[in-house]
Structures are given as C-alpha cells and as structure tokens.
Design a protein around this motif. Structure first.
Motif, PDB file in Angstrom:
ATOM      1  N   ASN A  97       0.818  -1.222   0.000  1.00  0.00           N
ATOM      2  CA  ASN A  97       0.000   0.000   0.000  1.00  0.00           C
ATOM      3  C   ASN A  97       0.845   1.263   0.000  1.00  0.00           C
ATOM      4  N   GLY A  98       2.095   1.144  -0.456  1.00  0.00           N
ATOM      5  CA  GLY A  98       2.986   2.298  -0.492  1.00  0.00           C
ATOM      6  C   GLY A  98       3.375   2.796   0.880  1.00  0.00           C
ATOM      7  N   LEU A  99       3.217   1.938   1.906  1.00  0.00           N
ATOM      8  CA  LEU A  99       3.416   2.391   3.282  1.00  0.00           C
ATOM      9  C   LEU A  99       4.485   1.616   4.049  1.00  0.00           C
ATOM     10  N   THR A 100       4.428   0.299   4.006  1.00  0.00           N
ATOM     11  CA  THR A 100       5.245  -0.493   4.923  1.00  0.00           C
ATOM     12  C   THR A 100       5.657  -1.795   4.258  1.00  0.00           C
ATOM     13  N   VAL A 116      11.770 -10.293   0.568  1.00  0.00           N
ATOM     14  CA  VAL A 116      10.454  -9.897   1.073  1.00  0.00           C
ATOM     15  C   VAL A 116      10.531  -9.709   2.586  1.00  0.00           C
ATOM     16  N   VAL A 117      10.016  -8.581   3.050  1.00  0.00           N
ATOM     17  CA  VAL A 117       9.820  -8.317   4.473  1.00  0.00           C
ATOM     18  C   VAL A 117       8.333  -8.057   4.660  1.00  0.00           C
ATOM     19  N   LEU A 118       7.654  -8.944   5.372  1.00  0.00           N
ATOM     20  CA  LEU A 118       6.205  -8.863   5.536  1.00  0.00           C
ATOM     21  C   LEU A 118       5.844  -8.078   6.794  1.00  0.00           C
ATOM     22  N   PRO A 119       4.977  -7.094   6.683  1.00  0.00           N
ATOM     23  CA  PRO A 119       4.519  -6.364   7.872  1.00  0.00           C
ATOM     24  C   PRO A 119       3.309  -7.045   8.490  1.00  0.00           C
ATOM     25  N   GLY A 120       3.147  -6.890   9.797  1.00  0.00           N
ATOM     26  CA  GLY A 120       1.995  -7.500  10.466  1.00  0.00           C
ATOM     27  C   GLY A 120       1.824  -6.957  11.866  1.00  0.00           C
ATOM     28  N   ASN A 121       1.143  -7.744  12.675  1.00  0.00           N
ATOM     29  CA  ASN A 121       0.904  -7.391  14.076  1.00  0.00           C
ATOM     30  C   ASN A 121       1.279  -8.571  14.962  1.00  0.00           C
ATOM     31  N   LYS A 122       1.717  -8.263  16.152  1.00  0.00           N
ATOM     32  CA  LYS A 122       2.130  -9.317  17.066  1.00  0.00           C
ATOM     33  C   LYS A 122       0.938 -10.182  17.460  1.00  0.00           C
ATOM     34  N   ILE A 123       1.207 -11.456  17.581  1.00  0.00           N
ATOM     35  CA  ILE A 123       0.152 -12.376  17.989  1.00  0.00           C
ATOM     36  C   ILE A 123      -0.219 -12.147  19.447  1.00  0.00           C
ATOM     37  N   SER A 124       0.779 -11.920  20.269  1.00  0.00           N
ATOM     38  CA  SER A 124       0.530 -11.718  21.701  1.00  0.00           C
ATOM     39  C   SER A 124      -0.028 -10.324  22.003  1.00  0.00           C
ATOM     40  N   GLN A 125       0.335  -9.333  21.199  1.00  0.00           N
ATOM     41  CA  GLN A 125      -0.133  -7.958  21.376  1.00  0.00           C
ATOM     42  C   GLN A 125      -0.576  -7.422  20.002  1.00  0.00           C
ATOM     43  N   PRO A 126      -1.821  -7.697  19.593  1.00  0.00           N
ATOM     44  CA  PRO A 126      -2.254  -7.331  18.242  1.00  0.00           C
ATOM     45  C   PRO A 126      -2.165  -5.838  17.929  1.00  0.00           C
ATOM     46  N   VAL A 127      -2.108  -4.997  18.941  1.00  0.00           N
ATOM     47  CA  VAL A 127      -2.031  -3.561  18.680  1.00  0.00           C
ATOM     48  C   VAL A 127      -0.616  -3.117  18.328  1.00  0.00           C
ATOM     49  N   GLU A 128       0.351  -4.005  18.494  1.00  0.00           N
ATOM     50  CA  GLU A 128       1.738  -3.668  18.196  1.00  0.00           C
ATOM     51  C   GLU A 128       2.130  -4.232  16.839  1.00  0.00           C
ATOM     52  N   THR A 192      -0.406 -10.044   6.885  1.00  0.00           N
ATOM     53  CA  THR A 192      -1.411 -10.096   5.820  1.00  0.00           C
ATOM     54  C   THR A 192      -0.777  -9.498   4.567  1.00  0.00           C
ATOM     55  N   PRO A 193      -0.105 -10.320   3.754  1.00  0.00           N
ATOM     56  CA  PRO A 193       0.656  -9.777   2.621  1.00  0.00           C
ATOM     57  C   PRO A 193      -0.185  -9.413   1.408  1.00  0.00           C
ATOM     58  N   THR A 194      -1.437  -9.882   1.351  1.00  0.00           N
ATOM     59  CA  THR A 194      -2.261  -9.643   0.166  1.00  0.00           C
ATOM     60  C   THR A 194      -2.503  -8.149  -0.022  1.00  0.00           C
ATOM     61  N   GLY A 195      -2.288  -7.665  -1.254  1.00  0.00           N
ATOM     62  CA  GLY A 195      -2.521  -6.260  -1.575  1.00  0.00           C
ATOM     63  C   GLY A 195      -1.608  -5.799  -2.686  1.00  0.00           C
ATOM     64  N   LEU A 196      -1.679  -4.509  -2.979  1.00  0.00           N
ATOM     65  CA  LEU A 196      -0.827  -3.926  -4.016  1.00  0.00           C
ATOM     66  C   LEU A 196       0.430  -3.365  -3.371  1.00  0.00           C
ATOM     67  N   TRP A 197       1.564  -3.836  -3.840  1.00  0.00           N
ATOM     68  CA  TRP A 197       2.862  -3.356  -3.378  1.00  0.00           C
ATOM     69  C   TRP A 197       3.389  -2.405  -4.448  1.00  0.00           C
ATOM     70  N   GLY A 198       3.570  -1.158  -4.056  1.00  0.00           N
ATOM     71  CA  GLY A 198       3.989  -0.165  -5.033  1.00  0.00           C
ATOM     72  C   GLY A 198       4.828   0.924  -4.410  1.00  0.00           C
ATOM     73  N   PRO A 199       5.044   2.022  -5.169  1.00  0.00           N
ATOM     74  CA  PRO A 199       5.883   3.124  -4.675  1.00  0.00           C
ATOM     75  C   PRO A 199       5.188   3.918  -3.585  1.00  0.00           C
ATOM     76  N   TYR A 259      -4.476   2.102   0.202  1.00  0.00           N
ATOM     77  CA  TYR A 259      -3.220   2.573  -0.398  1.00  0.00           C
ATOM     78  C   TYR A 259      -3.003   4.034  -0.002  1.00  0.00           C
ATOM     79  N   ALA A 260      -1.769   4.354   0.309  1.00  0.00           N
ATOM     80  CA  ALA A 260      -1.448   5.692   0.823  1.00  0.00           C
ATOM     81  C   ALA A 260      -1.861   6.783  -0.156  1.00  0.00           C
ATOM     82  N   ARG A 261      -2.749   7.685   0.274  1.00  0.00           N
ATOM     83  CA  ARG A 261      -3.210   8.852  -0.473  1.00  0.00           C
ATOM     84  C   ARG A 261      -3.760   8.471  -1.850  1.00  0.00           C
ATOM     85  N   GLU A 262      -4.482   7.389  -1.884  1.00  0.00           N
ATOM     86  CA  GLU A 262      -5.049   6.920  -3.145  1.00  0.00           C
ATOM     87  C   GLU A 262      -5.969   7.962  -3.783  1.00  0.00           C
ATOM     88  N   GLY A 263      -6.733   8.672  -2.959  1.00  0.00           N
ATOM     89  CA  GLY A 263      -7.637   9.673  -3.502  1.00  0.00           C
ATOM     90  C   GLY A 263      -6.930  10.815  -4.197  1.00  0.00           C
TER      91      GLY A 263
END
Length: 323
Positions: A97-100, A116-128, A192-199, A259-263
């Motif tokens: 999403n042009g973010l992470t 590939v470096v996949l972003p996500g959330n901690k299993i033990s602390q989903p907010v992190e 959750t790697p599914t999505g558009l990976w772009g600039p 996606y970052a600033r898609e609009g």
C-alpha cells in the motif's frame, strides 16, 4: 327616389312607440351599427370537441420502433492494453500500500529471486506492529508461472507463507496462496501480505493527471471486453466470469482504499483496472505478451482551445469581462 322611400316608411314609423326602436329599425334596414357586426355566441356554451388527428410515428405520443433505445453494439475484437514487462519492477523496492514492508524482485542468473519483508501485528499484542523477513532476509527463489491472467506471474511455493506475484506497471499484486494471513509463531507475528505493493505516495502525486487520463481507457477496455466475452461464452463457461465482473468494483475498492493517499493520485485503481482488462482479453484468446495495444484503448487527449479575440492571453484565456 330616397324621398319616396321615406314617405312610404312613415306609416310604419308611426306605429313604433319609442325613438330607440326607430333607430334600431333604420340600422337593420341600412346595415349599419350593431347589424354590421357578426353575432356573438352566448358565453358558457362549450364548443364542439375537436377530433384528434393521429400523429405520425415518432411525433409525440408513443415512440416509433426506430426511436426506441438500442443496446450498445458489441465490439468485434477485444481491446488490448499494453501488458507490462516483468523487467519494469526488477530492482525496485516496493511497499505494501505504499506504506510499509519491503518487496524487491531481482534477476539472478537465469532465474528470479525475491527479497520480502512482511509487515503485520504481534500475535501476543495485536495492537503492536511487527515485521518478518522471509528466509531470514536472504533472497528467495521464485518460479515463473507464465501469463495465466495476462500479466507476468511468479510464485514462492515453499516456506511458511507461499505467495503469488502478478507484475503490473510499477507495482506487484501479491496474494497469499495458503490463506489471507501468514502466521510466524517463532517471530510472534501474524502478517497479511495480500494487496498492491507499489511506490510511496510522494512519488505518485505528480503523475495524478497521467493516471486519471489512462483510467478512462482502462475502464472502457474492461466494459468492452466483458461485453464481448458475454456474447461468446454460454452456460457454465460464462458463470464464473459474470461472478467476477459483479464483484470487480467492490474488490477494487477494498484493495485500494488502504493505499497511501489513493484519492490524490488514483494509482492503485488504475493498475487494478488494467489487470482486469488484460485478464479478460486473455480469456478472449489474446496473447498479451505479443499482441499490439489497440488504438481505441487509449483515451483521447484533451486539446487546449486556441485563444480567440476578446480573451486576455496573460490570464490563461479568460475574457476581459471576467477579470
């Protein structure tokens, strides 16, 4: 002669009791005064109804058969967009999403690898937030899967998170083969790697007008190719295509809303639409890797109107009266 006529009328006038009657008599006799005016029908008497004259077909009333709206014509040939080359993203670092996160496809000898470096959330602390590098950050070999959907496709088939990469223009559409979420228990991270990976969005804002112009041609290609494929296929073959087309707009919205600033630039919407148009063209038998783009696929460019008399060229063509 006139005197004789008056003398003859004297006995008659003598029998008239009132002078007004005599005046009326003379007016009737000589055709003057009220007698000269045509009779006026009394008020409140309705006139005879007019019989309506049947109108010709197409003139008011019910429209003629030739005036009925016609269905838009079905194109004879698919509209083919320019298929992106796999090399257009090689060596570029793309982000979800042009973010992470990070995704970089590279040529290695006779094959292709991915970091590939996949972003996500901690299993033990989903907010992190957390990040997991595949293969410890080392390149992972990917297999080429041809152009099943009209664009180049690569896959990572082994490991904890099998992935599929569809190469678009300046971006990669990633799908998780094993499911929506890839869980790495040792790293305490769910991705959750599914999505558009772009600039990043900052590099896309200046090209917003370019994306907007191209979007019209991509939308038209989707409509025309779907219209053509719905004429060629029948029954069970057509059913999955109809289902996909019905979900196309909502899938695009769900994919691109994060996606970052898609609009502000519309990059994700354009690339997702182009991928759909190429997929439909492939189902119509087009080899997107060799076929030349259709001339009708591009949107007509707007031409700047020449200045005319009465306009001030120093204000971009505004008339003097508007200043």
């Amino acid at each position: 002669m006139r005197l004789t006529r008056v003398l003859l009328l004297l006995p008659v006038l003598a029998s008239v009791p009132h002078p007004a009657c005599a005046q009326s008599f003379f007016e009737e006799l000589f055709g003057i005064g009220r007698a000269a005016k045509p009779p006026v029908p009394p008020r409140g008497v309705p006139s005879a109804p007019q019989t309506p004259v049947p109108s010709a077909p197409g003139e008011g009333g019910a429209p003629a058969a030739s005036d009925a709206p016609k269905a838009p014509p079905v194109p004879r040939q698919p509209i083919v967009l320019k298929a992106p080359s796999e090399d257009n993203v090689m060596g570029q670092e793309l982000m979800l999403n042009g973010l992470t996160g990070s995704l970089k496809l590279e040529r290695a000898g006779g094959g292709t690898t991915a970091r590939v470096v996949l972003p996500g959330n901690k299993i033990s602390q989903p907010v992190e937030a957390c990040k997991v590098p595949l293969n410890g950050g080392a390149p992972v070999a990917v297999s080429s899967e041809g152009r099943a959907e009209g664009v180049g496709r690569f896959e990572i088939t082994g490991g904890e998170c099998p992935l599929r990469f569809d190469v678009l223009d300046g971006a990669v559409l990633v799908q998780s083969v094993s499911g929506t979420v890839c869980t790495f228990a040792a790293a305490d991270c769910a991705t959750t790697p599914t999505g558009l990976w772009g600039p990043a969005a900052a590099t896309l804002i200046s090209r917003a007008s370019e994306f907007e112009a191209a979007r019209g041609g991509a939308d038209r290609a989707v409509r025309e190719n779907y219209k053509l494929i719905s004429q060629r296929l029948r029954g069970p073959e057509l059913r999955p295509v109809v289902t996909e087309q019905a979900a196309f707009s909502s899938d695009r919205e769900q994919m691109c809303r994060t996606y970052a600033r898609e609009g502000a630039h519309g990059f994700c919407n354009l690339r997702f639409t182009e991928a759909r148009a190429l997929a439909l063209a492939t189902r119509l038998g087009v080899n997107t890797s060799t076929a030349a783009p259709s001339a009708s696929a591009s949107s007509p460019r707007s031409r700047r109107k020449p200045p005319v008399e009465g306009m001030n060229p120093d204000t971009g063509g505004a008339s003097f009266s508007d200043q």
